[in-house]
Enzyme design. Structure first.
Site, PDB file in Angstrom:
ATOM      1  N   GLY A 594      -6.402  -1.367   0.149  1.00 55.86           N
ATOM      2  CA  GLY A 594      -5.887  -1.488   1.505  1.00 55.86           C
ATOM      3  C   GLY A 594      -5.480  -0.125   2.044  1.00 55.86           C
ATOM      4  CB  ALA A 595      -5.490   1.390   5.141  1.00 53.87           C
ATOM      5  CG  PHE A 598       3.566   6.935   4.465  1.00 54.73           C
ATOM      6  CD1 PHE A 598       4.264   5.736   4.498  1.00 54.73           C
ATOM      7  CD2 PHE A 598       4.077   8.021   5.138  1.00 54.73           C
ATOM      8  CE1 PHE A 598       5.453   5.635   5.185  1.00 54.73           C
ATOM      9  CE2 PHE A 598       5.277   7.929   5.820  1.00 54.73           C
ATOM     10  CZ  PHE A 598       5.970   6.728   5.854  1.00 54.73           C
ATOM     11  CD  GLU A 600      -7.877   6.153   0.381  1.00 55.91           C
ATOM     12  OE1 GLU A 600      -8.885   6.346   1.013  1.00 55.91           O
ATOM     13  OE2 GLU A 600      -7.578   6.728  -0.680  1.00 55.91           O
ATOM     14  CB  VAL A 601      -2.654   0.217  -0.733  1.00 54.79           C
ATOM     15  CG1 VAL A 601      -1.950  -0.582  -1.806  1.00 54.79           C
ATOM     16  CG2 VAL A 601      -1.694   0.564   0.393  1.00 54.79           C
ATOM     17  CG  ASP A 712       7.992  -5.340  10.124  1.00 55.66           C
ATOM     18  OD1 ASP A 712       7.203  -4.467   9.694  1.00 55.66           O
ATOM     19  OD2 ASP A 712       7.681  -6.163  11.006  1.00 55.66           O
TER      20      ASP A 712
HETATM   21  P1  AMP Z   1       1.439  -1.645   3.156  1.00 50.48           P
HETATM   22  O1  AMP Z   1       1.593  -0.218   2.904  1.00 50.48           O
HETATM   23  O2  AMP Z   1       2.484  -2.463   2.498  1.00 50.48           O
HETATM   24  O3  AMP Z   1       1.282  -1.939   4.586  1.00 50.48           O
HETATM   25  O4  AMP Z   1       0.066  -2.090   2.414  1.00 50.48           O
HETATM   26  C1  AMP Z   1      -1.188  -2.063   3.007  1.00 50.48           C
HETATM   27  C2  AMP Z   1      -2.079  -3.127   2.410  1.00 50.48           C
HETATM   28  O5  AMP Z   1      -2.303  -2.856   1.043  1.00 50.48           O
HETATM   29  C3  AMP Z   1      -1.487  -4.525   2.461  1.00 50.48           C
HETATM   30  O6  AMP Z   1      -1.777  -5.170   3.650  1.00 50.48           O
HETATM   31  C4  AMP Z   1      -2.159  -5.199   1.290  1.00 50.48           C
HETATM   32  O7  AMP Z   1      -3.441  -5.665   1.659  1.00 50.48           O
HETATM   33  C5  AMP Z   1      -2.330  -4.064   0.298  1.00 50.48           C
HETATM   34  N1  AMP Z   1      -1.224  -4.050  -0.672  1.00 50.48           N
HETATM   35  C6  AMP Z   1      -0.062  -3.384  -0.584  1.00 50.48           C
HETATM   36  N2  AMP Z   1       0.694  -3.611  -1.671  1.00 50.48           N
HETATM   37  C7  AMP Z   1       0.004  -4.428  -2.475  1.00 50.48           C
HETATM   38  C8  AMP Z   1       0.255  -5.049  -3.740  1.00 50.48           C
HETATM   39  N3  AMP Z   1       1.415  -4.865  -4.390  1.00 50.48           N
HETATM   40  N4  AMP Z   1      -0.687  -5.834  -4.269  1.00 50.48           N
HETATM   41  C9  AMP Z   1      -1.825  -6.059  -3.592  1.00 50.48           C
HETATM   42  N5  AMP Z   1      -2.123  -5.518  -2.406  1.00 50.48           N
HETATM   43  C10 AMP Z   1      -1.215  -4.716  -1.838  1.00 50.48           C
END
Ligand code: AMP
EC number: 2.7.10.1
Length: 886
Positions: A594-595, A598, A600-601, A712
């Protein structure tokens, strides 16, 4: 055997009597004749009748000539004692042989015995009469000899002997040429079993292959155990053990076995002794070509080249060149150049042009050039090459030029169609321009039809890449396809995209106040927001309930209070107070999932010492961040690290000592709740949905008990794991709101989640757990409508206004009434009258324990666009046995 005997001392007694035998006592030299009456000389002794005989016969000094081991061959006759008349009391049938190594003469006592010699056959009186010789031959070897020469002596102790000959010799390994190596004449060693190693010398114009050639000379004078060999050097061949130069016109290369070979075609060797042949002018050799291969030349140009234009593709075809140069490795290269307008020359085609199968080194005689620009002039250079083209200079190469003009081409298909806002009768669709428009796009056509009703479709034209399709049926799936048109015509339609209209309520929200009741009732007839009757389909699987509700039933006694990281002077200290530093080597990034705000995730396994490896999510801080961004990024970890609850995303730790900076959390296989629900529209039982809500409420109860206000809370900030357990995440926003007093009043940048935020938080920044409860009500609505956007496509300003006027979202399709009432309670204007999270968890637990309470759906007993329940103290029992959360 190659063994040669060199006589050292050849004794025929008749000839060398006084010469070699210098001393004889009791022995007599006798002249006789042999069987053939030829005269012979012998030494004889025969004092058999007299006792105590000791008769010596000595040779003269004999030189060894370097031999260390000599052989002595004796020929003699011996009289049989028993055949002697008058008794044989002292008669002997043997004699002894001795030697002495020093030059000075010495007495017999100094002599060393070699052996006692006996006869194989002795003769009798009778034999004498018949003149039968019965000659014995005995050979003895003597060594090691250490001096230059020696004496021999024969001792008789009373036998009747005639010594006919004494031959003394030694053996040598004679000079030998073998495998082009020359081994010199060699004297063996002194021991009988000894092998003398001799290194051979390669004959002229030859050289040793691998190692120097060697042979071994045995005591018997035989060459044994050959090792290694020599070969003729290049340009020479072997003839009778010598190396002879190759004649003119012939060559021999180093590793070539056999003799010189004739130069292959198109090559020559003017001088003798050639190692390779030189190519004739304009002929070449590839270094990889074998020596016996003819010299070859580059091919001539391809023939009969033609082009065939199909829109923006060109098919080039040709025949093999007349002259392949004598080689089988002819390949073709294509150079593509675009003809620039107004005579500005040529420009090489870029990487976007595709060549099938390839551009360089084409083995067959055609190529497809695709993805050219439409309506453009191109010039193709076609060139045949082979294994010696590189050796030939460039002007020897011949090209063929093909000039081509591509056609006008229709645009490529639109690759992605997206859904924008949707209503009960309308859906907004948008798309990107095709990858290859091949001209100016004049318009788009959108074709759509109700799913499985393809026979009656509608087409709408538009010039923009977005359009609102109206007049659709509510709650229905529609298929959309888009195509683009240029002056060259229509491109192909995109693939099919399926989107759904919203439930059939004319209004985006319902009215909760008494004064709007009348207004709402006037629309009651058209308002059917509760179409999906999920409950009746729902399975009552006790396992299923258990699976989702075993978490969070525990109360958390002695709960700590949340500490605002702001209270730390050094934000880094806050991070390390609440988050464990993880060594970067324990983590490996495998996938991007995911993104984040800040960076990439990602996800990958985490291996902590002494712990089983498990999957984690890795949030990264993208390169080039400012110090402030780094602090904001780690802020979330400082908050998350303070929580420990099954419905709050668990922080594993942070990586701050290396770059990129990372936050490591537990991995949630199903990602964020909103997209998870959209993906699984209508797939869950009511109990499963309530289970998810219960988990979220439990996590929120924990946060509120710790004194933490989320600000939020929304389905997009809830993560779902593989067991459908929902966990609250995203603890970053509160800070942003604090920092930016403007943020709550503006929709710019989308920072303020207006649709999820309680009116008092929007109006005067009153963020409390009660405002989180409001947001929770919105999350309930999101969950029960499978990820629908709250208030659909209404603008933020309209939402604020409508909420302020007491409009509330209608109950989602198939939503149990009890849940809708709970949502409505969360949306009480007066925040103190909203339920607490603790109470919400209690209500949900009761509903779960008593599933029949979920049977009544919002639309089951009375129809309304919304509910009024500003008197929640009395509950909803009047409406058919509602569970009152109080
Ligand atoms: P965020 O920074 O929390 O907005 O994360 C962005 C995206 O990354 C989220 O919408 C999820 O799709 C994915 N993501 C974040 N944290 C996790 C996690 N612990 N496990 C799985 N996917 C995650």
């Amino acid at each position: 055997t190659g063994c040669k005997i060199k006589p050292l001392l050849l004794l025929f007694l008749s000839y060398s009597l006084f010469f070699f035998f210098s001393l004889s006592l009791g022995w007599e030299e006798i002249g006789e004749v042999d069987e053939d009456y030829a005269p012979i000389h012998t030494y004889q002794v025969c004092r058999v009748l007299e006792p105590n005989q000791n008769n010596w016969l000595h040779t003269g000094w004999t030189q060894t000539q370097g031999a260390q081991r000599v052989f002595i061959e004796l020929k003699f006759t011996l009289r049989d004692c028993s055949s002697l008349p008058g008794g044989s009391g002292t008669c002997k049938e043997t004699f002894n042989m001795y030697y002495y190594e020093k030059r000075e003469m010495a007495g017999e006592a100094r002599y060393a015995k070699i052996d006692t010699i006996a006869a194989d056959e002795s003769f009798t009186e009778l034999d004498l009469g018949d003149r039968i010789m019965k000659l014995n031959t005995e050979v003895r070897d003597l060594g090691p000899l250490t001096r230059k020469g020696f004496y021999l002596a024969f001792q008789d102790l009373g036998a009747c002997i005639a010594l006919v000959s004494v031959r003394v010799f030694y053996k040598r390994c004679p000079l030998l040429v073998r495998s082009l190596a020359r081994f010199p004449d060699t004297i063996p060693g002194s021991e009988a079993s000894q092998l003398v190693e001799v290194v051979g010398r390669c004959v002229n114009n030859s050289l040793a292959l691998d190692e120097a050639p060697r042979m071994h000379c045995s005591a018997e004078g035989e060459w044994l155990v050959p090792i290694g060999k020599c070969v003729c050097q290049p340009g020479f061949e072997e003839v009778n053990g010598t190396c002879q130069e190759c004649g003119p016109g012939f060559y021999r290369s180093l590793l070539q076995a056999g003799g010189c070979s004739k130069c292959p075609p198109h090559s020559w060797a003017r001088e003798s002794g050639a190692r390779v042949c030189s190519c004739e002018p304009a002929y070449y050799k590839n270094p990889a070509d074998p020596a016996n291969m003819a010299c070859t030349r580059p091919p001539s140009a391809p023939r009969n080249a033609i082009s065939n234009v199909n829109e923006t593709s060109v098919f080039l075809e040709w025949s093999v060149p007349v002259e392949t140069g004598g080689r089988k490795d002819v390949r073709y290269n294509i150079l593509c150049r675009r003809v620039l307008p107004e005579g500005r020359g040529l420009e090489e085609c870029g990487a976007s042009v595709r060549f099938l199968p390839r551009r360089v080194g084409v083995a067959n005689t055609s190529v497809m050039v695709a993805d050219l620009q439409s309506h453009t002039n191109y010039s193709f250079l076609l060139d045949a090459v082979n294994g010696v083209s590189l050796m030939a200079n460039d002007h020897a190469r011949q090209y063929v030029t093909l000039n081509v003009t591509t056609n006008q081409a229709a645009p490529s298909p639109v690759s992605l169609v997206r859904r924008g806002a949707s209503g009960r009768s309308s859906i907004t669709v948008s798309w990107a321009e095709p990858d290859r428009p091949n001209g100016i796009i004049l318009e788009y056509e959108t074709k759509y039809f109700e799913k499985e009703q393809e026979s009656s479709y509608t087409i709408i034209k538009s010039q923009l890449t977005e359009m609102v399709v109206e007049g659709l049926k509510p709650s229905s799936a529609y298929i959309f396809q888009v195509r683009a048109r240029t002056s060259a015509g229509y491109g192909a339609f995109s693939r099919r995209f399926e989107f759904q209209t919203s439930p059939s309520c004319d209004y985006y929200f319902c009215i909760t106040t008494q004064q709007h009741q009348l207004y709402m009732e006037s629309f009651a007839g058209c308002c059917h927001p509760y179409r999906r009757c999920g409950y009746s389909k729902a399975k009552q699987d006790p396992e299923e309930e258990k699976m989702h509700f075993h978490n969070g039933l525990i109360k958390y006694p002695g709960l700590r209070t949340y500490i605002d990281p702001l209270t730390y002077e050094d934000p880094n200290q806050a991070v390390h107070e609440f988050a464990q530093e993880i060594d970067v080597s324990s983590i490996s990034i495998e996938r991007i999932i995911g993104a984040g705000e800040f960076g990439e995730v990602c996800s990958g396994p985490l291996r902590l010492p002494g712990k089983r490896e498990f999957q984690v999510a890795i949030k990264t801080l993208k390169a080039g961040y400012s110090e402030q961004q780094r602090r904001d990024f780690l802020w979330e970890a400082s908050i998350m690290g303070q929580f420990d609850h099954p419905n709050i995303i668990h922080l594993e730790g942070v990586i701050t000592k290396s770059k990129p900076v990372m936050i490591i959390t537990e991995y949630m296989e199903n990602g964020s709740l909103d997209s998870f629900l959209k993906k699984n529209d209508g797939q869950f039982t009511v109990i499963q949905l309530v289970g998810m809500l219960r988990g979220i409420a439990s996590g929120m109860r924990y946060l509120s008990e710790m004194g933490y206000v989320h600000r939020d809370l929304a389905a997009r900030n809830i993560l779902v794991n593989s067991n459908l357990v929902c966990k609250v995440s995203d603890f970053g926003l509160s800070r942003v709101l604090e920092d930016d007093p403007e943020a709550e009043y503006t929709t710019r940048g989308g920072k303020i989640p207006i649709r999820w935020t309680a009116p008092e938080a929007i109006a005067y920044r009153k963020f409390t757990s009660a405002s989180d409860v409001w947001s929770y009500g919105i999350v309930m609505w999101e969950v029960m409508s499978y990820g629908e956007r709250p208030y659909w496509e209404m603008s933020n300003q309209d939402v604020i206004k409508a909420v302020d006027e007491s409009y509330r979202l209608p109950g989602p399709m198939d939503c149990p009434e009890a849940l809708y009432l709970l949502m409505m309670d969360c949306w009480q204007r007066e925040r103190s009258t909203r339920p607490k999270f603790d109470e919400i968890v209690g209500v949900l637990d009761k509903l779960i324990r008593n599933p029949s309470s979920l049977k009544k759906l919002v639309n089951s007993s009375h129809r309304s666009g919304g509910h009024t329940h500003n008197n929640h103290q009395s509950g909803y029992t009047g409406e058919g046995g509602w569970v009152n959360w109080e």
